[in-house]
Motif scaffolding. Structure first.
Motif, mmCIF file in Angstrom:
data_model
loop_
_atom_site.group_PDB
_atom_site.id
_atom_site.type_symbol
_atom_site.label_atom_id
_atom_site.label_comp_id
_atom_site.label_asym_id
_atom_site.label_seq_id
_atom_site.Cartn_x
_atom_site.Cartn_y
_atom_site.Cartn_z
ATOM 1 N N GLU A 199 -46.772 -57.275 39.309
ATOM 2 C CA GLU A 199 -46.183 -57.342 37.957
ATOM 3 C C GLU A 199 -44.673 -57.558 38.098
ATOM 4 O O GLU A 199 -43.995 -56.857 38.842
ATOM 5 N N THR A 250 -45.873 -51.787 33.741
ATOM 6 C CA THR A 250 -46.996 -52.593 33.251
ATOM 7 C C THR A 250 -47.024 -52.541 31.719
ATOM 8 O O THR A 250 -46.236 -51.850 31.108
ATOM 9 N N THR A 299 -44.862 -53.240 41.067
ATOM 10 C CA THR A 299 -44.062 -53.674 39.906
ATOM 11 C C THR A 299 -42.740 -54.254 40.416
ATOM 12 O O THR A 299 -42.384 -54.101 41.589
#
Ligand SMILES: Cc1cc2nc3c(=O)[nH]c(=O)nc-3n(C[C@H](O)[C@H](O)[C@H](O)COP(=O)(O)OP(=O)(O)OC[C@H]3O[C@@H](n4cnc5c(N)ncnc54)[C@H](O)[C@@H]3O)c2cc1C
Length: 418
Positions: free
Chosen positions: A31, A36, A224
């Motif tokens: 991501e 998220t 992430t």
């Protein structure tokens, strides 16, 4: 275990990740953002847990609700269920009673306030005609064409708010066939389908946070802050593109130029959420009110955040939603503030915070061609824009994640039998 890389951790990517883990895949999810959730995520403002955009779900979002429960979300606690209520602060509009479908529809239409019997009868006749036609219409028809001839009060207090909140486009531009599909699922999808499910917690707590925890507990790798620039390092195993269409288009330019062009050609529409501080007691009959919307008073809905969340820190905070918004954030905020003062009777209201998401939804116009879910032999795509029955919604995103995993399984079976 077979490995799959999922690029993007919005609701579509998380849906694909959860269903892939359930199907026995080793998942790596990358991501770009620090968290998220994508377009449906928390934004913290001075300690208040607000959202990138106020969302609303409906009872017909069956796959979304099932997914939330699968990762341990208590949907009865986190979502306030209300029968469909499109009432303005002066009480005009439609509210479906809590009766089994389709009795609720008939009773709701009969009881709509501010409508004459002629208005009600013409809506009932039109709804019966749509039902006889199996909720189908020519693909090039707009919602305005579909609804032409309905009384102005029905158009302004029912069709226009439903259309703009479901398809994020005004009725003159929105696809009638997609609109009818949503109506059919919501109004005739069984008891509870037309209910509004309004989040009582922020959008990250509603699903992404629980999904991340669920995935980590099952050994998935979640990274992430990782923006994927190029697909080639990942192509030794299947890849699911769960990023927005413009990113998916960029990443697939060399592997499938036609698909890439289709994804890149989609137009987008904006949504603004203006959080207003009332500086007064908010005492509405329902936690969500429909507003009389126009170019100068652009918000369609207002949500009482304190009543929904039960959080004292949210006292007086109202989220006002401008679907299909035009203009910049400051212009929209000022117009919405004037609307809060005039229509909600809050003369001391001030703007607390505003978010303008310029590419909130793909423009669901008639004949829009949506890309397929398989741009490459080993490359799948999911997201609210991928070919499917729904407009840009959480349900479209979640369903496309499920569909991507079904394709993944088929790919795997073909490889094993080859
Ligand atoms: C303000 C607003 C209000 C809305 N209201 C509603 C509503 O009331 N009801 C409803 O059902 N829907 C609503 N929607 C629509 C809903 O939020 C979206 O349909 C849904 O969130 C789309 O999810 P997605 O996973 O397809 O895409 P996204 O949420 O866009 O997720 C894509 C993810 O990919 C990541 N990414 C992008 N590029 C890369 C890259 N190169 N590498 C790695 N990661 C990448 C992004 O950071 C993002 O997290 C609203 C949307 C907005 C913006």
């Amino acid at each position: 275990m077979n490995q799959v890389t999922i690029i993007g951790g919005g609701w579509a990517g998380l849906s694909a990740a959860v269903h892939a883990v359930n199907a026995g895949w080793q998942v790596r999810l990358l991501e770009a953002a620090p968290q998220t959730g994508g377009r449906a995520r928390r934004i913290t403002h001075h300690g208040l847990a607000l959202d990138n955009g106020q969302h609303i779900l409906i009872g017909a979002y069956r796959d979304t609700l099932a997914l939330m429960r699968l990762v341990g979300v208590d949907t009865d606690r986190y979502l306030k269920r209300l029968p469909l209520t499109l009432c303005t602060p002066n009480g005009d509009g439609l509210r479906l009673p809590d009766l089994p479908s389709p009795l609720n529809l008939l009773a709701g239409m009969a009881g709509a306030r501010g409508w004459s019997w002629g208005d009600k009868w013409s809506l009932i006749r039109r709804a019966l005609r749509w039902q006889r036609q199996h909720f189908e219409c020519p693909a090039d028809m707009t919602v305005a064409e579909l609804c032409s001839g309905l009384p102005p009060v029905v158009l302004s207090l029912l069709i226009e708010p439903l259309c703009v909140s479901a398809l994020n486009l005004p009725s003159e531009q929105a696809s009638a066939s997609v609109f009818l599909r949503v109506l059919q699922d919501a109004l005739l999808g069984g008891t509870g389908s037309s209910d509004m499910l309004i989040p009582c917690v922020d959008q990250s707590r509603l699903f992404p946070d629980a999904a991340v925890q669920w995935l980590k507990q099952r050994g998935a790798e979640l990274v992430t802050g990782h923006h994927v620039e190029d697909l080639s390092p990942y192509l030794s195993a299947p890849v699911v593109l769960a990023c927005p269409p413009w990113e998916a288009s960029r990443l697939t330019q060399s592997i499938n130029p036609a698909w890439s062009a289709q994804a890149g050609a989609l137009a987008h529409t904006a949504i603004a959420t203006v959080y207003v501080q009332a500086h007064a007691k908010v005492d509405w009959p329902y936690p969500v009110m429909a507003l009389r919307s126009s170019a100068l008073a652009p918000a369609q809905f207002a949500f009482d955040k304190a009543r929904l969340s039960g959080d004292k820190a949210m006292q007086g905070v109202i989220a006002m939603v401008v679907s299909a918004s035009n203009g910049d954030r400051d212009q929209i905020s000022q117009a919405v503030l004037a609307q809060a003062r005039d229509q909600l009777g809050l003369p001391q209201a001030t703007v607390l915070f505003a978010v303008l998401e310029k590419r909130a939804a793909f423009a669901c116009t008639p004949l829009t061609v949506r890309p397929s879910a398989q741009p490459g032999a080993q490359v799948l795509a999911c997201g609210d824009y991928v070919h499917g029955p729904y407009p840009s919604t959480l349900e479209a995103a979640v369903r496309s994640g499920i569909e991507a995993v079904a394709l993944l399984k088929a790919l795997h079976m073909r490889e094993n039998t080859a």
